[in-house]
Motif scaffolding. Structure first.
Motif, PDB file in Angstrom:
ATOM      1  N   THR A  24       0.822  -1.214   0.000  1.00  0.00           N
ATOM      2  CA  THR A  24       0.000   0.000   0.000  1.00  0.00           C
ATOM      3  C   THR A  24       0.855   1.263   0.000  1.00  0.00           C
ATOM      4  N   PHE A  25       2.015   1.216   0.671  1.00  0.00           N
ATOM      5  CA  PHE A  25       2.891   2.387   0.673  1.00  0.00           C
ATOM      6  C   PHE A  25       3.437   2.642  -0.734  1.00  0.00           C
ATOM      7  N   ILE A  26       3.857   1.580  -1.399  1.00  0.00           N
ATOM      8  CA  ILE A  26       4.359   1.710  -2.768  1.00  0.00           C
ATOM      9  C   ILE A  26       3.258   2.233  -3.689  1.00  0.00           C
ATOM     10  N   GLU A  27       2.072   1.650  -3.605  1.00  0.00           N
ATOM     11  CA  GLU A  27       0.969   2.093  -4.465  1.00  0.00           C
ATOM     12  C   GLU A  27       0.634   3.565  -4.233  1.00  0.00           C
ATOM     13  N   THR A  28       0.720   4.007  -2.993  1.00  0.00           N
ATOM     14  CA  THR A  28       0.327   5.371  -2.650  1.00  0.00           C
ATOM     15  C   THR A  28       1.397   6.394  -3.009  1.00  0.00           C
ATOM     16  N   LEU A  42      11.197   1.737   3.025  1.00  0.00           N
ATOM     17  CA  LEU A  42      10.729   0.351   3.124  1.00  0.00           C
ATOM     18  C   LEU A  42      11.678  -0.495   3.967  1.00  0.00           C
ATOM     19  N   GLN A  43      12.993  -0.311   3.759  1.00  0.00           N
ATOM     20  CA  GLN A  43      13.982  -1.110   4.488  1.00  0.00           C
ATOM     21  C   GLN A  43      14.061  -0.734   5.966  1.00  0.00           C
ATOM     22  N   GLN A  44      13.887   0.548   6.285  1.00  0.00           N
ATOM     23  CA  GLN A  44      14.014   0.983   7.679  1.00  0.00           C
ATOM     24  C   GLN A  44      12.685   0.953   8.420  1.00  0.00           C
ATOM     25  N   ASP A  45      11.691   1.611   7.867  1.00  0.00           N
ATOM     26  CA  ASP A  45      10.446   1.831   8.602  1.00  0.00           C
ATOM     27  C   ASP A  45       9.444   0.696   8.476  1.00  0.00           C
TER      28      ASP A  45
END
Length: 173
Positions: A24-28, A42-45
């Protein structure tokens, strides 16, 4: 779409939580940010270690929105010291409401929001607050319709990019 069911997320749901969080983060946001900034976030959070810690925090609450057995969105709430900014005992933060793009306009965000309000009322807080990226006009319109009002701004770091979030709140009493 089937009826939307809300399910509390626990440690056994980590893999599904990470998958829906990332998707969803990528899509948004991928279309509006650099690949490097997205990857760092993505790697940290949204790492398994970070999400495991958030799931273990007694002041943070995660919920899935399900259509049948499929996770189609999720909600993260924070109280007390888990809140990212205000950390007041009489407030609750909606840190994340994310829905799969394929499910936009189908009421999933509304159901997740209603769960947030129910939790806030159970916790007997005076208000709900959140931060929303100033360029996420769809989300801003959604929160405006729910009765939220802007009261401040803060910086949200996405990778190396410092972005401005509008802080909004809604009084419950």
């Amino acid at each position: 779409m089937d009826t939307i069911i809300i399910k509390e997320v626990g440690p056994a749901d980590l893999e599904s939580l990470q998958q829906i969080s990332r998707q969803t983060f990528i899509e948004t946001f991928a279309g509006s940010n650099t690949e490097a900034d997205m990857e760092q976030y993505l790697q940290q959070d949204l790492s398994a270690a970070r999400l495991t810690g958030e799931l273990a925090d007694p002041h943070s609450f995660f919920y899935f929105a399900l259509s049948g057995d499929t996770v189609i969105g999720y909600l993260k709430l924070n109280t007390g010291k888990a809140q990212t900014e205000l950390q007041q005992e009489h407030s609750l933060e909606i840190e994340r409401i994310y829905v799969l793009q394929a499910c936009y306009g189908k009421g999933v965000g509304q159901v997740l929001y209603e769960k947030a309000v129910a939790v806030a009322r159970d916790q007997k807080v005076a208000y709900i607050w959140l931060g929303v990226w100033e360029h996420n006009l769809r989300a801003i319109r959604f929160y405006d319709k729910q009765g939220f009002v802007a009261f401040d701004k803060h910086i949200f770091r996405l990778g190396k990019d410092e972005q401005t979030d509008i802080m909004m709140k809604k009084m419950l009493s």
